[in-house]
Design a protein around this motif. Sequence first.
Motif, PDB file in Angstrom:
ATOM      1  N   HIS A  65      28.685  29.094 -39.916  1.00 13.96           N
ATOM      2  CA  HIS A  65      28.343  28.211 -39.726  1.00 13.96           C
ATOM      3  C   HIS A  65      29.097  27.222 -39.057  1.00 13.96           C
ATOM      4  CE1 HIS A  65      28.040  24.127 -42.077  1.00 13.96           C
ATOM      5  NE2 HIS A  65      27.765  24.481 -41.502  1.00 13.96           N
ATOM      6  N   VAL A  66      27.835  27.125 -38.024  1.00 15.30           N
ATOM      7  CA  VAL A  66      28.753  26.169 -37.065  1.00 15.30           C
ATOM      8  C   VAL A  66      28.439  24.430 -36.574  1.00 15.30           C
ATOM      9  CG1 VAL A  66      28.788  26.339 -34.607  1.00 15.30           C
ATOM     10  CG2 VAL A  66      28.248  28.559 -34.994  1.00 15.30           C
ATOM     11  N   GLN A  67      29.519  24.107 -36.706  1.00 19.79           N
ATOM     12  CA  GLN A  67      29.971  22.780 -37.184  1.00 19.79           C
ATOM     13  C   GLN A  67      30.140  22.129 -35.537  1.00 19.79           C
ATOM     14  OE1 GLN A  67      30.545  21.346 -41.189  1.00 19.79           O
ATOM     15  NE2 GLN A  67      31.268  23.178 -41.485  1.00 19.79           N
ATOM     16  N   GLY A  68      29.287  21.353 -34.403  1.00 19.36           N
ATOM     17  CA  GLY A  68      29.578  20.666 -33.647  1.00 19.36           C
ATOM     18  C   GLY A  68      28.937  19.776 -33.159  1.00 19.36           C
ATOM     19  N   GLY A  69      28.873  18.518 -34.436  1.00 20.27           N
ATOM     20  CA  GLY A  69      28.397  17.415 -34.040  1.00 20.27           C
ATOM     21  C   GLY A  69      26.981  17.414 -34.095  1.00 20.27           C
ATOM     22  N   ASN A  70      27.023  15.965 -33.798  1.00 22.31           N
ATOM     23  CA  ASN A  70      24.906  15.808 -34.160  1.00 22.31           C
ATOM     24  C   ASN A  70      24.164  16.668 -33.663  1.00 22.31           C
ATOM     25  OD1 ASN A  70      25.108  13.234 -36.660  1.00 22.31           O
ATOM     26  ND2 ASN A  70      25.142  12.131 -34.898  1.00 22.31           N
ATOM     27  N   SER A  71      24.746  17.478 -32.618  1.00 17.41           N
ATOM     28  CA  SER A  71      23.582  17.980 -31.317  1.00 17.41           C
ATOM     29  C   SER A  71      23.868  19.549 -31.381  1.00 17.41           C
ATOM     30  CB  SER A  71      23.347  17.388 -30.670  1.00 17.41           C
ATOM     31  OG  SER A  71      24.398  17.268 -29.848  1.00 17.41           O
ATOM     32  N   LEU A  72      24.791  19.829 -32.051  1.00 18.91           N
ATOM     33  CA  LEU A  72      24.872  21.018 -31.874  1.00 18.91           C
ATOM     34  C   LEU A  72      25.331  21.961 -33.537  1.00 18.91           C
ATOM     35  CD1 LEU A  72      25.637  24.034 -31.643  1.00 18.91           C
ATOM     36  CD2 LEU A  72      27.794  23.049 -31.041  1.00 18.91           C
ATOM     37  N   VAL A  95      18.849  26.411 -36.296  1.00 21.90           N
ATOM     38  CA  VAL A  95      19.767  26.215 -34.983  1.00 21.90           C
ATOM     39  C   VAL A  95      18.962  24.358 -34.467  1.00 21.90           C
ATOM     40  CG1 VAL A  95      20.025  26.368 -32.650  1.00 21.90           C
ATOM     41  CG2 VAL A  95      19.662  28.387 -34.167  1.00 21.90           C
ATOM     42  N   THR A  96      20.178  24.306 -34.257  1.00 18.34           N
ATOM     43  CA  THR A  96      19.878  22.306 -33.840  1.00 18.34           C
ATOM     44  C   THR A  96      21.209  22.178 -32.479  1.00 18.34           C
ATOM     45  OG1 THR A  96      19.759  21.458 -36.043  1.00 18.34           O
ATOM     46  CG2 THR A  96      20.229  19.637 -34.463  1.00 18.34           C
ATOM     47  N   LEU A  97      20.571  22.281 -31.612  1.00 20.81           N
ATOM     48  CA  LEU A  97      20.604  21.796 -30.316  1.00 20.81           C
ATOM     49  C   LEU A  97      19.903  20.360 -29.669  1.00 20.81           C
ATOM     50  CD1 LEU A  97      19.384  25.314 -28.988  1.00 20.81           C
ATOM     51  CD2 LEU A  97      21.431  24.681 -30.143  1.00 20.81           C
ATOM     52  N   PRO A  98      21.026  20.056 -28.493  1.00 21.42           N
ATOM     53  CA  PRO A  98      20.248  18.713 -27.691  1.00 21.42           C
ATOM     54  C   PRO A  98      18.853  18.378 -28.254  1.00 21.42           C
ATOM     55  CG  PRO A  98      21.839  19.634 -26.993  1.00 21.42           C
ATOM     56  CD  PRO A  98      21.876  21.052 -27.486  1.00 21.42           C
ATOM     57  N   GLY A  99      18.036  19.424 -27.667  1.00 13.08           N
ATOM     58  CA  GLY A  99      16.591  19.140 -28.176  1.00 13.08           C
ATOM     59  C   GLY A  99      15.820  19.745 -28.805  1.00 13.08           C
ATOM     60  N   GLY A 100      16.668  19.085 -31.031  1.00 11.26           N
ATOM     61  CA  GLY A 100      15.764  19.616 -31.369  1.00 11.26           C
ATOM     62  C   GLY A 100      16.237  20.748 -32.114  1.00 11.26           C
ATOM     63  N   HIS A 101      15.563  20.991 -33.097  1.00 13.85           N
ATOM     64  CA  HIS A 101      15.566  21.912 -34.092  1.00 13.85           C
ATOM     65  C   HIS A 101      14.268  22.978 -34.072  1.00 13.85           C
ATOM     66  CE1 HIS A 101      17.414  19.015 -36.572  1.00 13.85           C
ATOM     67  NE2 HIS A 101      16.224  18.366 -36.534  1.00 13.85           N
ATOM     68  N   LEU A 102      15.193  24.858 -34.506  1.00 21.73           N
ATOM     69  CA  LEU A 102      14.370  25.527 -33.899  1.00 21.73           C
ATOM     70  C   LEU A 102      14.733  26.344 -35.166  1.00 21.73           C
ATOM     71  CD1 LEU A 102      15.941  27.637 -30.701  1.00 21.73           C
ATOM     72  CD2 LEU A 102      15.390  28.832 -33.286  1.00 21.73           C
ATOM     73  N   ILE A 103      13.958  26.953 -36.046  1.00 20.51           N
ATOM     74  CA  ILE A 103      14.159  27.085 -37.630  1.00 20.51           C
ATOM     75  C   ILE A 103      13.084  28.714 -37.056  1.00 20.51           C
ATOM     76  CG2 ILE A 103      13.539  26.942 -39.788  1.00 20.51           C
ATOM     77  CD1 ILE A 103      15.211  24.935 -38.461  1.00 20.51           C
ATOM     78  N   ALA A 104      14.203  29.804 -37.616  1.00 17.89           N
ATOM     79  CA  ALA A 104      13.435  31.078 -38.150  1.00 17.89           C
ATOM     80  C   ALA A 104      13.555  31.744 -39.811  1.00 17.89           C
ATOM     81  CB  ALA A 104      14.107  32.008 -37.002  1.00 17.89           C
ATOM     82  N   LEU A 105      12.490  31.670 -39.991  1.00 20.41           N
ATOM     83  CA  LEU A 105      13.407  32.558 -41.397  1.00 20.41           C
ATOM     84  C   LEU A 105      11.698  33.791 -42.496  1.00 20.41           C
ATOM     85  CD1 LEU A 105      14.475  31.436 -43.940  1.00 20.41           C
ATOM     86  CD2 LEU A 105      12.469  29.624 -44.956  1.00 20.41           C
ATOM     87  N   GLU A 161      12.729  16.420 -35.816  1.00 17.73           N
ATOM     88  CA  GLU A 161      12.991  15.298 -36.661  1.00 17.73           C
ATOM     89  C   GLU A 161      13.934  16.006 -38.086  1.00 17.73           C
ATOM     90  OE1 GLU A 161      12.653  12.240 -35.957  1.00 17.73           O
ATOM     91  OE2 GLU A 161      11.025  12.060 -35.138  1.00 17.73           O
ATOM     92  N   ASN A 162      15.051  15.128 -37.956  1.00 17.89           N
ATOM     93  CA  ASN A 162      16.193  15.301 -39.118  1.00 17.89           C
ATOM     94  C   ASN A 162      15.326  15.821 -40.250  1.00 17.89           C
ATOM     95  OD1 ASN A 162      18.425  15.987 -37.238  1.00 17.89           O
ATOM     96  ND2 ASN A 162      19.861  14.496 -38.618  1.00 17.89           N
ATOM     97  N   GLU A 163      14.300  15.073 -40.453  1.00 17.17           N
ATOM     98  CA  GLU A 163      14.188  14.308 -42.085  1.00 17.17           C
ATOM     99  C   GLU A 163      13.291  16.279 -42.781  1.00 17.17           C
ATOM    100  OE1 GLU A 163      11.651  11.649 -42.385  1.00 17.17           O
ATOM    101  OE2 GLU A 163      11.030  12.031 -45.047  1.00 17.17           O
ATOM    102  N   ALA A 164      12.150  16.900 -41.218  1.00 16.22           N
ATOM    103  CA  ALA A 164      11.755  17.602 -41.598  1.00 16.22           C
ATOM    104  C   ALA A 164      12.400  19.263 -41.981  1.00 16.22           C
ATOM    105  CB  ALA A 164      10.921  18.479 -40.396  1.00 16.22           C
ATOM    106  N   VAL A 165      13.529  18.439 -41.601  1.00 12.98           N
ATOM    107  CA  VAL A 165      14.305  19.686 -41.609  1.00 12.98           C
ATOM    108  C   VAL A 165      14.776  19.446 -42.962  1.00 12.98           C
ATOM    109  CG1 VAL A 165      17.077  21.292 -41.562  1.00 12.98           C
ATOM    110  CG2 VAL A 165      15.366  20.652 -39.649  1.00 12.98           C
ATOM    111  N   GLU A 166      15.231  18.853 -44.151  1.00  9.52           N
ATOM    112  CA  GLU A 166      16.210  18.348 -45.033  1.00  9.52           C
ATOM    113  C   GLU A 166      15.407  18.420 -46.027  1.00  9.52           C
ATOM    114  OE1 GLU A 166      19.144  14.987 -43.003  1.00  9.52           O
ATOM    115  OE2 GLU A 166      17.073  14.209 -43.964  1.00  9.52           O
TER     116      GLU A 166
END
Length: 248
Positions: A65-72, A95-105, A161-166
């Motif tokens: 778990h990597v926590q580095g602020g809103n964009s990481l 994965v959340t980076l400055p450009g948005g979210h990347l989700i692999a499941l 959007e964060n909301e889609a992740v949440e």
Amino acid sequence: MTLYQPFLDYAIATLRDRLDLQPYPIPPGFESKSALVGKGRHQEEVLTTSTAFAAPKLRQIRAAHVQGGNSLQVLNFVIFPQLNYDLPFFGADLVTLPGGHLIALDMQPLFRDDPAYQAKYTQPILPIFEEYQSHLPWGGDFPEEARPFFSPAFLWTRPQENEAVETHVFAAFKDYLQAYLNFVDQAQPVTDSHALADIEQAHLRYLRYRAEKDPARGMFTRFYGPEWTEEYIHGFLFDLERKLAAVN
Ligand code: DBV
């Protein structure tokens, strides 16, 4: 509270509820690592924490778990079954980076092109996959050489959007994990020596690929240096070869 903490909390609570969890050793110095990144008012702490368990039928259940602020923000969560079960890997790369979210499941298959394997471990997941596809469309560009390691129920998406992740991503994560634990409940040990050899080869193929191509290598090297990073990758994240070498 950071974006993926509820995912990790849910996973641990669910695993405790459904499995007889045992501790799994994390090499000293790798449970928690932090670095200050950036300059001046852009400076940010990047904290990487590790969690690991074993369970009957499951060799290693681990999260980084990597926590580095809103964009990481990153949660990489993988379950590696014991080598005497034909179970797929549970793989989540959130994965959340400055450009948005990347989700692999996915339930990553041992034998991608075997129809009997697909019938057993992919067909039951397709209805869940299809349920989320409308909200979480295919994420596009994807390394061709990684394709053999993913099932046809691979949820790969890049929400803005964060909301889609949440909402949708979190719901999909829960459904995939519950479905995976249903497979674990049903799994019977494999005893045929040829089948066992095939399973070990499939694990090594997967693990070597992931250790070699780890998309987080660059990021970890920048934050924590090359020595820490290589040891984290080979000594914890993808540790099967080390574990096999230790018993042989
Ligand atoms: N990915 C990991 C681990 C991570 C991690 C252990 C602890 O396997 C994070 C951290 N994944 C991570 C980061 C990125 C990605 C990207 C930080 C962004 C890298 C960047 O853009 O700089 C699925 N993860 C990705 C990508 C894919 C995956 C396809 C995009 C990479 C690209 O476009 O080149 N999960 C990943 C993957 C496999 C898997 C490749 C292969 C079997 O299971």
